[in-house]
Scaffold this active site. Structure first.
Site, PDB file in Angstrom:
ATOM      1  N   GLU A 273       0.839  -1.211   0.000  1.00 15.98           N
ATOM      2  CA  GLU A 273       0.000   0.000   0.000  1.00 15.98           C
ATOM      3  C   GLU A 273       0.871   1.258   0.000  1.00 15.98           C
ATOM      4  O   GLU A 273       0.795   2.076   0.914  1.00 15.98           O
ATOM      5  CB  GLU A 273      -0.878   0.016   1.262  1.00 15.98           C
ATOM      6  CG  GLU A 273      -1.777  -1.182   1.429  1.00 15.98           C
ATOM      7  CD  GLU A 273      -2.434  -1.226   2.811  1.00 15.98           C
ATOM      8  OE1 GLU A 273      -2.092  -0.402   3.693  1.00 15.98           O
ATOM      9  OE2 GLU A 273      -3.293  -2.091   3.009  1.00 15.98           O
ATOM     10  N   PRO A 274       1.711   1.436  -1.013  1.00 21.55           N
ATOM     11  CA  PRO A 274       2.570   2.630  -0.987  1.00 21.55           C
ATOM     12  C   PRO A 274       1.795   3.895  -1.341  1.00 21.55           C
ATOM     13  O   PRO A 274       0.890   3.856  -2.179  1.00 21.55           O
ATOM     14  CB  PRO A 274       3.611   2.327  -2.073  1.00 21.55           C
ATOM     15  CG  PRO A 274       2.888   1.462  -3.051  1.00 21.55           C
ATOM     16  CD  PRO A 274       1.894   0.645  -2.240  1.00 21.55           C
TER      17      PRO A 274
ATOM     18  N   TYR B 287       4.566  18.400  11.358  1.00 22.49           N
ATOM     19  CA  TYR B 287       5.671  17.460  11.667  1.00 22.49           C
ATOM     20  C   TYR B 287       7.047  18.119  11.619  1.00 22.49           C
ATOM     21  O   TYR B 287       8.048  17.400  11.563  1.00 22.49           O
ATOM     22  CB  TYR B 287       5.708  16.330  10.640  1.00 22.49           C
ATOM     23  CG  TYR B 287       4.391  15.680  10.312  1.00 22.49           C
ATOM     24  CD1 TYR B 287       3.714  14.902  11.244  1.00 22.49           C
ATOM     25  CD2 TYR B 287       3.830  15.816   9.044  1.00 22.49           C
ATOM     26  CE1 TYR B 287       2.516  14.294  10.924  1.00 22.49           C
ATOM     27  CE2 TYR B 287       2.634  15.208   8.717  1.00 22.49           C
ATOM     28  CZ  TYR B 287       1.978  14.453   9.664  1.00 22.49           C
ATOM     29  OH  TYR B 287       0.800  13.840   9.335  1.00 22.49           O
TER      30      TYR B 287
ATOM     31  N   CYS C  83      -2.768  33.178  10.518  1.00 26.11           N
ATOM     32  CA  CYS C  83      -2.495  33.798  11.812  1.00 26.11           C
ATOM     33  C   CYS C  83      -2.075  32.760  12.848  1.00 26.11           C
ATOM     34  O   CYS C  83      -2.831  32.468  13.788  1.00 26.11           O
ATOM     35  CB  CYS C  83      -3.717  34.573  12.270  1.00 26.11           C
ATOM     36  SG  CYS C  83      -4.200  35.757  11.031  1.00 26.11           S
ATOM     37  N   GLU C  84      -0.937  32.170  12.657  1.00 25.18           N
ATOM     38  CA  GLU C  84      -0.373  31.171  13.575  1.00 25.18           C
ATOM     39  C   GLU C  84       1.132  31.247  13.425  1.00 25.18           C
ATOM     40  O   GLU C  84       1.634  31.298  12.294  1.00 25.18           O
ATOM     41  CB  GLU C  84      -0.764  29.745  13.147  1.00 25.18           C
ATOM     42  CG  GLU C  84      -2.210  29.433  13.217  1.00 25.18           C
ATOM     43  CD  GLU C  84      -2.546  28.441  14.330  1.00 25.18           C
ATOM     44  OE1 GLU C  84      -1.657  28.069  15.118  1.00 25.18           O
ATOM     45  OE2 GLU C  84      -3.714  28.058  14.379  1.00 25.18           O
TER      46      GLU C  84
END
Ligand code: LLP
Length: 406
Positions: free
Chosen positions: A270-271, A313, A340-341
């Site tokens: 399942e790549p 990540y 806005c973060e």
């Protein structure tokens, strides 16, 4: 590489990014079909002797056109929701080439999966098996299932994309698996045809896969079940930075072949990332450039809503200019989005090719978990997706209209 410079200008295969940007609002994703096809063929060639069924993992890129192209190359699909299943079917993937994974499939999703007669529904709990049995009984059917086990193997990848450790929510721990195999006879409307495993994503070493194969061999023997299918999942890592190591798939394929000889089964993979990761680029425009202290902030129109991996990540995706300049910006540069973060930031560079407001840049290797992780955060529309195929530029998902989200 699907991205190359001809002179100062960035091209994807033989098409200039500038020409694509003329007719499309930024930010947009652009994919090289040639790269996707090459990646798929490279993967197939590695496992030629195993003759696996390759089920492209739709969560990595769920664009129907891409799934359909992969289908034409012989791919099946690994899906995890009703939406992904319907997309795979719409892309003309045959149900007998579709596996349905996921820890929390709903009753409605399972009803659809049973009705469509998928190759395998990979169950992740005993309750799920019970529910599939009940649904199948109602329509007088025996549904093929796979059992996803949790091998208790650490894939040595980013902790947020590791799934095979004992304390993770995925699959059945080995003891539960063996107990389930013994008791499963009571379910008359499911047939155990497969065993599946997926230990994580962006895996760059064969070692965790080798450990997993050994565990699988042992538990398959103890279960005394002849599994027709062994689904080994995905997870194959790709280099995002030049120095990053490549996984030795050739070596892994030898181990899989040995395993297959001992078990006599069909292999499924399942790549996701391996097939599409390096085939996609996000093109964005510089809105403003400002100097705060000693640093230049290059504020681009793509944000974490368009591309979430850096925020989620700390993923590092290189940024390159669409028009290279001999001049440099002349100081430290940080590329940031408009959201806005403070986590809405991409890469930092010691220096960078000179850029002006309204210039274009390319965020690289975003074909996997790029558009699929994007959102309407800050009520921003989803970006369009474009494919370059044989020199032709095709919009395969239109940019969302603001009116659709208001
Ligand atoms: N099979 C199963 C059951 C999976 O859960 C996944 C990915 C795959 C296959 C495909 O894995 P791949 O070959 O693409 O590594 N959003 C994260 C990755 C999450 C992966 C989730 N499962 C990222 O951007 O790195």
């Amino acid at each position: 590489m699907s991205l190359i410079y001809k002179g100062q200008n960035l091209f994807i295969d033989n098409t200039s990014i500038k020409s694509i940007a003329k007719n499309n609002i930024t930010p947009f994703y652009v994919y090289s079909y040639k790269k996707i096809r090459n990646n798929f063929q490279t993967f197939s060639n590695f496992f030629k002797r195993v003759e696996p069924l390759i089920c492209f993992s739709v969560k990595s890129n769920s664009n129907i056109s891409l799934i359909s192209e992969l289908g034409k190359l012989g791919s099946g699909a690994d899906v995890v929701s009703e939406g992904e299943l319907l997309k795979a079917l719409k892309a003309k993937i045959k149900p007998n080439k579709i596996v349905f994974s996921g820890v929390g499939k709903t009753e409605n999703e399972l009803k659809l999966a049973v009705k469509k007669r998928l190759l395998l529904i990979n169950i992740e709990s005993e309750s799920e098996a019970k529910l599939i049995d009940k649904i199948s009984k109602k329509i007088n059917r025996v549904t093929p299932i796979g059992i996803r086990i949790n091998p208790g193997v650490d894939a040595n990848t980013h902790s947020k994309i590791s799934t095979g450790r004992v304390d993770s929510k995925f699959g059945l721990p080995i003891s539960n698996f063996l107990r389930f195999c013994k008791s499963a006879k009571k379910f008359k409307n499911i047939k155990i045809k497969g065993i599946s495993v997926h230990i994580g994503s962006q895996i760059t070493s064969v070692e965790p896969y080798r450990k997993t194969l050994n565990i699988l061999y042992k538990i398959i023997k103890s279960s005394k079940i002849n599994f027709e299918y062994v689904d080994l999942g995905g997870g194959f890592g790709i280099p995002y930075q030049n120095k990053e190591k490549k996984i030795d798939i050739g070596n892994y394929s030898k181990l899989v072949k040995k395993f297959q000889k001992k078990i006599d089964c069909k292999i499924i993979f399942e790549p996701g990332r391996f097939i599409v990761g390096n085939a996609g680029t996000l093109i964005s425009k510089v809105i403003f450039i400002k100097k705060n202290g000693k640093k230049y902030f290059v504020i681009i129109d793509a944000g974490m809503n368009d591309f979430m991996r850096p925020a989620l990540y700390n993923a590092r995706h290189n940024i390159i200019p669409v028009l290279k300049s001999k001049k440099k910006i002349g100081g430290k540069v940080e590329f940031v989005g408009p959201i806005c973060e403070s986590t809405d930031t991409f890469l930092k560079y010691g220096n960078f090719s000179f850029l002006d407001e309204n210039d274009l840049i390319a965020i690289t290797n975003v074909g996997a978990y790029g558009s699929t992780l994007s959102s309407n955060y800050n009520t921003k529309p989803l970006a369009s997706e474009i494919v370059v195929k044989n020199g032709k530029v095709k919009i395969v998902r239109k940019r969302q209209k603001i009116s659709e989200i208001i």
